[in-house]
Design an enzyme around this catalytic site. Sequence first.
Site, PDB file in Angstrom:
ATOM      1  N   LYS A  58       0.850  -1.197   0.000  1.00  0.00           N
ATOM      2  CA  LYS A  58       0.000   0.000   0.000  1.00  0.00           C
ATOM      3  C   LYS A  58       0.889   1.251   0.000  1.00  0.00           C
ATOM      4  O   LYS A  58       1.906   1.287   0.729  1.00  0.00           O
ATOM      5  CB  LYS A  58      -0.896  -0.028   1.241  1.00  0.00           C
ATOM      6  CG  LYS A  58      -1.966   1.049   1.283  1.00  0.00           C
ATOM      7  CD  LYS A  58      -2.898   0.826   2.472  1.00  0.00           C
ATOM      8  CE  LYS A  58      -4.025   1.818   2.539  1.00  0.00           C
ATOM      9  NZ  LYS A  58      -4.937   1.593   3.675  1.00  0.00           N
ATOM     10  N   SER A 133      -9.813   1.366   2.598  1.00  0.00           N
ATOM     11  CA  SER A 133      -8.975   2.173   1.749  1.00  0.00           C
ATOM     12  C   SER A 133      -7.852   1.396   1.063  1.00  0.00           C
ATOM     13  O   SER A 133      -7.270   1.897   0.099  1.00  0.00           O
ATOM     14  CB  SER A 133      -8.339   3.304   2.570  1.00  0.00           C
ATOM     15  OG  SER A 133      -7.462   2.779   3.544  1.00  0.00           O
ATOM     16  N   SER A 157      -9.930  -0.897   6.785  1.00  0.00           N
ATOM     17  CA  SER A 157      -9.365  -0.729   5.445  1.00  0.00           C
ATOM     18  C   SER A 157      -8.685  -1.936   4.834  1.00  0.00           C
ATOM     19  O   SER A 157      -8.377  -1.924   3.645  1.00  0.00           O
ATOM     20  CB  SER A 157      -8.394   0.436   5.438  1.00  0.00           C
ATOM     21  OG  SER A 157      -9.118   1.616   5.310  1.00  0.00           O
TER      22      SER A 157
HETATM   23  N1  GLN Z   1     -13.339   3.814   6.043  1.00  0.00           N
HETATM   24  C1  GLN Z   1     -12.618   4.169   7.216  1.00  0.00           C
HETATM   25  C2  GLN Z   1     -12.191   5.608   7.121  1.00  0.00           C
HETATM   26  O1  GLN Z   1     -12.417   6.179   6.088  1.00  0.00           O
HETATM   27  C3  GLN Z   1     -11.468   3.243   7.414  1.00  0.00           C
HETATM   28  C4  GLN Z   1     -10.182   3.723   6.891  1.00  0.00           C
HETATM   29  C5  GLN Z   1      -9.018   2.855   7.237  1.00  0.00           C
HETATM   30  O2  GLN Z   1      -9.165   1.822   7.906  1.00  0.00           O
HETATM   31  N2  GLN Z   1      -7.842   3.321   6.867  1.00  0.00           N
HETATM   32  O3  GLN Z   1     -11.652   6.158   8.026  1.00  0.00           O
END
Ligand code: GLN
Length: 438
Positions: A58, A133, A157
Amino acid sequence: MVVVEKLKIYLEEIKKNDKQGNKINSFLQLNPDVLEQAKAIDSKKNKGKLFGKVIGVKANINVEGMNISCASKTLEKYKAPYDATVIKKIKQEEGLILGLTNMDEFASGGSGETSAFGAVKNPKVLGLIPGGSSAGSAASVAAGFCDVALGSDTGGSIRNPASHCGVVGLKPTYSSVSRYGLIDLSMGLDQIGVLARSVGDVALFFSIIQGKDEKDAISQASEKINLKAIEKIPKAITVGVLDFKIQDKRIQKLIDEKVKQVAKTNSWKIKKIKINNIDLAVETYYPLVYVEFFSGTRRFDARRYGQKIEDVAGSEVLRRILGGSEISKAEYRGRYYHLALKAKKLIKEEFEQAFKKVDCIISPTVPKLPHKIGEKISVEDMYEYDALTAPANLAGNCAISIPCGTVDNIPVGMQIMCDKFKEQKLLQIARSFEKIFL
Ligand code: GLN
């Protein structure tokens, strides 16, 4: 030339299906030295534990010399000056870093659409979001562009895109893997983890990256994963099924059926389990993330790295910066952040009690099916995707999403959560399910 041959097949796939035309868009940058590195690995006499594994990373985890942009214009030209601890460990075991994967900008998102470099597509159903994400990490693994990908999970994410793309995604216990070299979204919740096509590969990678690291003060040593033992079906398991109402009944039905089937085959018990404050998870999670993200982004002021974040970031990142600054101002009355910390503690304690009664807690990973790419959905609906994943981050538990079947031909993931530092048990249970699903 085992690794070189394999790499060439992956590179060919990427060329055909990732970048050209309107394709998946899972990689932001390929490692320019990958072929040389593959040759070097092939020529080694003693093979490391990750020999032959090709890995996506990532784009918020530092890989020396590569462009760790966090899928943001802010860091568009930023080159990592060092390897994150997880990358160091992977390289030591001869894992081959193929490239950096696309993501929601600064890991702020749940759909894979907020990248400054274009949305990621779901390889299993091209018109739909892959989830986020760690969108590119899940999509690259699902599309067969690499064996394994690293992601980060602050509120879901890793598990959310794993669920939508039909792959396995592990969020380890908070602090069980070093976060040194991860560009943070929220320090109190972030965790690096692994996505792969099998529980076995996830377990293998976790066994390499777990452990205390002097460069990450909160990191802790945990029981070393025994990879052989993961193949054994654990006896006398009590499966907790989370008592939680989700919108899409078909998803819950699928999970319930699979749990029954696997419990029956293995003579496990099933028990409904309620976490009273779990419906506060989303409302608890976002104020914490907003404030911690706001504070973390103060360093992106264009003096040291890249461009000023407020000048170039997308709307979701700006919403969090603005929200975080407002909440921080209101904080002298302890109205949001401190209240959220209290709720976090309550949820954590409830989970601790629950894990005295059951070995694991199972639920859908995501309460609804993925939407169409570009479809306008409200912020509330977007945040709703995190309802079942954020609790494990708030509690610090370990959790995994495994493919569990489909609804309308769209992959659905099953989430299994275990108590803190119980990855061995978690992976063993997940493997037991996988054996029956396959
Ligand atoms: N969807 C969550 C957010 O937007 C999770 C993001 C994540 O785990 N990095 O914060």
